[in-house]
Design an enzyme around this catalytic site. Structure first.
Site, PDB file in Angstrom:
ATOM      1  N   THR A  20       0.835  -1.210   0.000  1.00  0.00           N
ATOM      2  CA  THR A  20       0.000   0.000   0.000  1.00  0.00           C
ATOM      3  C   THR A  20       0.869   1.259   0.000  1.00  0.00           C
ATOM      4  O   THR A  20       0.675   2.166  -0.808  1.00  0.00           O
ATOM      5  CB  THR A  20      -0.903  -0.008   1.256  1.00  0.00           C
ATOM      6  OG1 THR A  20      -1.675  -1.207   1.246  1.00  0.00           O
ATOM      7  CG2 THR A  20      -1.827   1.175   1.289  1.00  0.00           C
ATOM      8  N   VAL A  21       1.841   1.331   0.903  1.00  0.00           N
ATOM      9  CA  VAL A  21       2.636   2.563   1.047  1.00  0.00           C
ATOM     10  C   VAL A  21       3.677   2.671  -0.079  1.00  0.00           C
ATOM     11  O   VAL A  21       3.858   3.739  -0.668  1.00  0.00           O
ATOM     12  CB  VAL A  21       3.306   2.620   2.446  1.00  0.00           C
ATOM     13  CG1 VAL A  21       4.092   3.925   2.597  1.00  0.00           C
ATOM     14  CG2 VAL A  21       2.267   2.504   3.560  1.00  0.00           C
ATOM     15  N   ARG A  52       7.947  -9.311  -2.160  1.00  0.00           N
ATOM     16  CA  ARG A  52       7.902 -10.771  -2.034  1.00  0.00           C
ATOM     17  C   ARG A  52       7.550 -11.418  -3.359  1.00  0.00           C
ATOM     18  O   ARG A  52       8.195 -12.358  -3.794  1.00  0.00           O
ATOM     19  CB  ARG A  52       6.831 -11.146  -0.995  1.00  0.00           C
ATOM     20  CG  ARG A  52       7.383 -11.732   0.257  1.00  0.00           C
ATOM     21  CD  ARG A  52       6.289 -12.076   1.218  1.00  0.00           C
ATOM     22  NE  ARG A  52       5.124 -11.207   1.120  1.00  0.00           N
ATOM     23  CZ  ARG A  52       4.354 -10.887   2.136  1.00  0.00           C
ATOM     24  NH1 ARG A  52       4.624 -11.362   3.339  1.00  0.00           N
ATOM     25  NH2 ARG A  52       3.295 -10.105   1.988  1.00  0.00           N
ATOM     26  N   LYS A 111       6.138   1.706  12.557  1.00  0.00           N
ATOM     27  CA  LYS A 111       6.029   2.162  13.958  1.00  0.00           C
ATOM     28  C   LYS A 111       6.334   1.056  14.948  1.00  0.00           C
ATOM     29  O   LYS A 111       6.891   1.304  16.022  1.00  0.00           O
ATOM     30  CB  LYS A 111       4.671   2.774  14.247  1.00  0.00           C
ATOM     31  CG  LYS A 111       3.469   1.967  13.824  1.00  0.00           C
ATOM     32  CD  LYS A 111       3.105   2.288  12.406  1.00  0.00           C
ATOM     33  CE  LYS A 111       2.177   1.269  11.826  1.00  0.00           C
ATOM     34  NZ  LYS A 111       1.124   1.851  11.028  1.00  0.00           N
ATOM     35  N   GLU A 135       8.743   9.815   9.871  1.00  0.00           N
ATOM     36  CA  GLU A 135       7.521  10.642   9.897  1.00  0.00           C
ATOM     37  C   GLU A 135       6.272   9.811   9.598  1.00  0.00           C
ATOM     38  O   GLU A 135       5.210  10.031  10.186  1.00  0.00           O
ATOM     39  CB  GLU A 135       7.658  11.777   8.864  1.00  0.00           C
ATOM     40  CG  GLU A 135       6.514  12.751   8.859  1.00  0.00           C
ATOM     41  CD  GLU A 135       6.369  13.510  10.167  1.00  0.00           C
ATOM     42  OE1 GLU A 135       7.223  14.346  10.485  1.00  0.00           O
ATOM     43  OE2 GLU A 135       5.385  13.239  10.892  1.00  0.00           O
ATOM     44  N   VAL A 138       3.873   7.590  12.371  1.00  0.00           N
ATOM     45  CA  VAL A 138       2.775   8.031  13.243  1.00  0.00           C
ATOM     46  C   VAL A 138       1.809   8.905  12.450  1.00  0.00           C
ATOM     47  O   VAL A 138       2.211   9.906  11.846  1.00  0.00           O
ATOM     48  CB  VAL A 138       3.309   8.823  14.463  1.00  0.00           C
ATOM     49  CG1 VAL A 138       2.150   9.264  15.354  1.00  0.00           C
ATOM     50  CG2 VAL A 138       4.307   7.998  15.256  1.00  0.00           C
ATOM     51  N   GLY A 193      -6.986  -0.683   2.529  1.00  0.00           N
ATOM     52  CA  GLY A 193      -5.537  -0.593   2.736  1.00  0.00           C
ATOM     53  C   GLY A 193      -5.137   0.111   4.027  1.00  0.00           C
ATOM     54  O   GLY A 193      -3.992   0.498   4.208  1.00  0.00           O
ATOM     55  N   LYS A 211       2.494   3.935  18.300  1.00  0.00           N
ATOM     56  CA  LYS A 211       2.580   5.345  17.902  1.00  0.00           C
ATOM     57  C   LYS A 211       2.619   6.254  19.123  1.00  0.00           C
ATOM     58  O   LYS A 211       3.365   7.247  19.147  1.00  0.00           O
ATOM     59  CB  LYS A 211       1.391   5.700  17.010  1.00  0.00           C
ATOM     60  CG  LYS A 211       1.401   4.970  15.676  1.00  0.00           C
ATOM     61  CD  LYS A 211       0.049   5.073  15.008  1.00  0.00           C
ATOM     62  CE  LYS A 211       0.022   4.426  13.637  1.00  0.00           C
ATOM     63  NZ  LYS A 211      -1.331   4.224  13.130  1.00  0.00           N
TER      64      LYS A 211
HETATM   65  P1  NDP Z   1       1.770  -4.032   2.804  1.00  0.00           P
HETATM   66  O1  NDP Z   1       1.540  -5.325   3.483  1.00  0.00           O
HETATM   67  O2  NDP Z   1       0.731  -3.501   1.896  1.00  0.00           O
HETATM   68  O3  NDP Z   1       3.149  -4.078   1.994  1.00  0.00           O
HETATM   69  C1  NDP Z   1       4.279  -4.716   2.473  1.00  0.00           C
HETATM   70  C2  NDP Z   1       5.216  -4.916   1.307  1.00  0.00           C
HETATM   71  O4  NDP Z   1       6.409  -5.548   1.773  1.00  0.00           O
HETATM   72  C3  NDP Z   1       4.658  -5.803   0.192  1.00  0.00           C
HETATM   73  O5  NDP Z   1       4.943  -5.244  -1.051  1.00  0.00           O
HETATM   74  C4  NDP Z   1       5.413  -7.126   0.360  1.00  0.00           C
HETATM   75  O6  NDP Z   1       5.624  -7.803  -0.867  1.00  0.00           O
HETATM   76  C5  NDP Z   1       6.719  -6.628   0.886  1.00  0.00           C
HETATM   77  N1  NDP Z   1       7.484  -7.619   1.647  1.00  0.00           N
HETATM   78  C6  NDP Z   1       7.078  -8.389   2.674  1.00  0.00           C
HETATM   79  N2  NDP Z   1       8.087  -9.162   3.110  1.00  0.00           N
HETATM   80  C7  NDP Z   1       9.147  -8.873   2.330  1.00  0.00           C
HETATM   81  C8  NDP Z   1      10.479  -9.333   2.276  1.00  0.00           C
HETATM   82  N3  NDP Z   1      10.929 -10.264   3.125  1.00  0.00           N
HETATM   83  N4  NDP Z   1      11.295  -8.812   1.346  1.00  0.00           N
HETATM   84  C9  NDP Z   1      10.864  -7.872   0.475  1.00  0.00           C
HETATM   85  N5  NDP Z   1       9.609  -7.390   0.484  1.00  0.00           N
HETATM   86  C10 NDP Z   1       8.762  -7.877   1.398  1.00  0.00           C
HETATM   87  O7  NDP Z   1       2.089  -2.981   3.969  1.00  0.00           O
HETATM   88  P2  NDP Z   1       1.829  -1.420   3.974  1.00  0.00           P
HETATM   89  O8  NDP Z   1       2.354  -0.822   2.742  1.00  0.00           O
HETATM   90  O9  NDP Z   1       0.435  -1.163   4.378  1.00  0.00           O
HETATM   91  O10 NDP Z   1       2.727  -1.004   5.234  1.00  0.00           O
HETATM   92  C11 NDP Z   1       4.122  -0.908   5.145  1.00  0.00           C
HETATM   93  C12 NDP Z   1       4.627  -0.261   6.416  1.00  0.00           C
HETATM   94  O11 NDP Z   1       4.047   1.031   6.526  1.00  0.00           O
HETATM   95  C13 NDP Z   1       4.245  -0.988   7.694  1.00  0.00           C
HETATM   96  O12 NDP Z   1       5.259  -0.820   8.636  1.00  0.00           O
HETATM   97  C14 NDP Z   1       2.997  -0.252   8.150  1.00  0.00           C
HETATM   98  O13 NDP Z   1       2.784  -0.341   9.539  1.00  0.00           O
HETATM   99  C15 NDP Z   1       3.358   1.148   7.755  1.00  0.00           C
HETATM  100  N6  NDP Z   1       2.248   2.059   7.545  1.00  0.00           N
HETATM  101  C16 NDP Z   1       1.192   1.685   6.783  1.00  0.00           C
HETATM  102  C17 NDP Z   1       0.168   2.577   6.527  1.00  0.00           C
HETATM  103  C18 NDP Z   1      -1.004   2.212   5.695  1.00  0.00           C
HETATM  104  O14 NDP Z   1      -1.930   3.021   5.598  1.00  0.00           O
HETATM  105  N7  NDP Z   1      -1.054   1.038   5.084  1.00  0.00           N
HETATM  106  C19 NDP Z   1       0.212   3.929   7.064  1.00  0.00           C
HETATM  107  C20 NDP Z   1       1.395   4.227   7.844  1.00  0.00           C
HETATM  108  C21 NDP Z   1       2.367   3.319   8.065  1.00  0.00           C
HETATM  109  P3  NDP Z   1       4.387  -8.382  -1.713  1.00  0.00           P
HETATM  110  O15 NDP Z   1       3.593  -7.173  -2.140  1.00  0.00           O
HETATM  111  O16 NDP Z   1       5.008  -9.044  -2.867  1.00  0.00           O
HETATM  112  O17 NDP Z   1       3.643  -9.276  -0.800  1.00  0.00           O
HETATM  113  N1  HSE Z   2      -2.986   0.403  10.370  1.00  0.00           N
HETATM  114  C1  HSE Z   2      -2.644   1.767  10.599  1.00  0.00           C
HETATM  115  C2  HSE Z   2      -3.894   2.549  10.927  1.00  0.00           C
HETATM  116  C3  HSE Z   2      -1.972   2.337   9.397  1.00  0.00           C
HETATM  117  O1  HSE Z   2      -4.992   2.041  10.673  1.00  0.00           O
HETATM  118  O2  HSE Z   2      -3.790   3.647  11.455  1.00  0.00           O
HETATM  119  C4  HSE Z   2      -1.420   3.736   9.638  1.00  0.00           C
HETATM  120  O3  HSE Z   2      -0.376   3.733  10.561  1.00  0.00           O
END
Ligand code: NDP
Ligand code: HSE
Length: 445
Positions: A20-21, A52, A111, A135, A138, A193, A211
């Site tokens: 997602t991010v 992955r 976080k 940044e 949180v 997401g 956070k």
């Molecule tokens: P996702 O689960 O959507 O994405 C995680 C990504 O990491 C995927 O692309 C996955 O690959 C990849 N991945 C997992 N394991 C491995 C590995 N061993 N090697 C390489 N790539 C790997 O997570 P988010 O994008 O939602 O979140 C990412 C981070 O951001 C987290 O720490 C989350 O807490 C934080 N965050 C998320 C927010 C949100 O709104 N979603 C907001 C703020 C922070 P694949 O796609 O192929 O499975």
């Molecule tokens: N899972 C977290 C939330 C993503 O819902 O706030 C943002 O950190």
């Protein structure tokens, strides 16, 4: 390694994770690349990525990007900055430490990693004089780290309180507005997401506790200590509570609250995450959906409130890219780095965090009682004996052969006394099993 010569070549970013991010980062860079270049004086390009499953469909343009087989390969590649967007502890922690060991600035949205291993990560980064940006960790797109660490640095920060988990807020909002069930609202938040890979982190308050731990360290100058946060999730909140709270003039929000406190003359802090009744007219009560809102009170500035998207790809990418810009500026002038937690590491001071049983609050109590005469008098007399004032009371008339429901708002009292009251009330034969107790928070301007 950092250099102090002016560099106009593109900043090459190695992205770990394209979920997602990560996809949001690519989309926002594609959309706003020119404007970002105008601010920074150089372009930001994602040059290497690992994920992955490279065969999975992505909602972003990957042309010109080298897809590496492993995240470790990206860290070792010829890139200027690493952005860790995988989440969880491992391999994220080792990858971040590896980047630092190589002298590469690191950005993370993780976080959980910062809250649980931030002390170790910052110590390693300080030893190598490496930039670490978090940044996005949180409140998604809200620049709250910078606001608390830098914008409010003239203040003694007294307290902060806010909605810092978008998923919980989305669920409570949808349950309240559309009357849908908890599970349905959670499934929607996952689809949009917002939720963590393991949504228990969202609904049990763990993500908000991560956070809050980070925010409290920035606000109070305390080392990170995740285990100190007293945490309750929203899974205990029933539609009935949302309805009763509304009738009493409150909305139920999952809040993270951090404040200075004094316990028997000892300077302590309260760090707590729990479902909270907030007066309907307060801005926090009106912050709905996946929005986050954080109220920070400083002794010079008074109340400040920050509101915005707390989750979602593009909003979070906004924070990640702001950190990338800072990393590029740091690469140009490393001596100007701000301490990771806003206080130099030797200035951080431990403060004991109170357990729930040690705090004071007002409370919402929901009791199911037999529909008999004298019940209300017996209940209020138990509360009065414990010196608990009733600020408001609501009785829902039962249907035929049903029990009645009572909702009570108490005065501000020690939680230990509230627990004693609930024990005594539970002993009454006409009080049925299955009461609910939630905390109530009022805010001064
Ligand atoms: P996702 O689960 O959507 O994405 C995680 C990504 O990491 C995927 O692309 C996955 O690959 C990849 N991945 C997992 N394991 C491995 C590995 N061993 N090697 C390489 N790539 C790997 O997570 P988010 O994008 O939602 O979140 C990412 C981070 O951001 C987290 O720490 C989350 O807490 C934080 N965050 C998320 C927010 C949100 O709104 N979603 C907001 C703020 C922070 P694949 O796609 O192929 O499975
Ligand atoms: N899972 C977290 C939330 C993503 O819902 O706030 C943002 O950190």
């Amino acid at each position: 390694m950092a250099t102090s010569t002016k560099n106009t070549a593109p900043l090459r970013v190695g992205l770990l994770g394209l979920g997602t991010v990560g996809q949001g980062v690519l989309r926002v860079l594609a959309q706003n690349g020119d404007e970002i270049e105008r601010r920074l004086g150089r372009r930001i390009v994602v040059s290497h990525i690992a994920m992955r499953d490279p065969s999975a469909k992505r909602d972003c343009d990957l042309s010109g990007v080298t897809i590496c087989a492993t995240a470790a390969e990206v860290v070792a590649a010829d890139v200027d900055v690493i952005a860790e967007l995988i989440g969880g502890m491992q391999p994220a922690q080792n990858l971040v430490l590896d980047a630092i060991a190589r002298g590469k600035p690191v950005i993370t949205a993780n976080k959980a990693l910062i809250a649980e291993h931030g002390n170790e990560i910052f110590a390693a980064a300080q030893a190598k004089n490496v930039f670490v940006g978090f940044e996005a960790a949180v409140a998604g797109g809200i620049p709250i780290i910078k606001a608390v660490r830098e914008g409010l640095s003239a203040n003694r920060i007294d307290s902060l309180a806010g909605i810092i988990n978008g998923t919980s807020n989305y669920i409570l909002t949808q349950m309240s507005r559309r009357g849908i069930a908890f599970a349905e609202a959670l499934a929607e938040a996952q689809k949009l997401g917002y939720a963590e890979a393991d949504p228990t982190f969202d609904v049990e308050g763990i993500d908000a506790a991560h956070k809050l731990n980070i925010l409290a360290s920035l606000a109070f100058g305390t080392p990170l200590r995740f285990s100190a946060v007293a945490t309750e999730g929203i899974s205990q909140v029933l539609p009935q509570d949302i309805q009763l709270a509304q009738e009493l003039g409150y909305r139920i929000k999952s809040l993270g609250i951090a404040k200075h406190a004094s316990a028997n003359g000892e300077d302590t802090v309260e760090l707590r995450v729990h479902p909270t009744l907030v007066p309907v007219d307060h801005l926090l009560a009106k912050t709905d959906g996946a929005l986050n809102a954080i109220r920070v009170h400083g002794n010079a500035v008074g109340q400040t409130v920050f509101v915005g998207k707390g989750a979602g790809g593009d909003a979070t990418a906004s924070a990640v890219i702001a950190d990338l810009i800072d990393a590029a500026r740091w690469l140009a002038a490393p001596a100007q780095a701000v301490p990771y937690l806003g206080f130099g590491s030797s200035a951080l001071k431990e403060a004991r965090a109170l357990a729930f049983a040690e705090i004071e609050s007002a409370y919402y109590l929901r009791l199911k009682v037999a529909d008999e005469p004298g019940v209300l008098r017996a209940i209020t007399s138990i509360l009065a004996d414990l010196d608990i004032s009733v600020e408001a009371i609501l009785q829902k008339e039962p249907g035929e052969n049903e029990d009645a429901t009572l909702a009570i708002i108490t005065s501000q009292i020690p939680e230990s006394r509230c627990n004693r009251a609930l024990e005594k009330l539970s002993e009454l034969t006409f009080v049925r099993a299955g009461w609910s107790r939630l905390r109530v928070e009022h805010f001064e301007d």
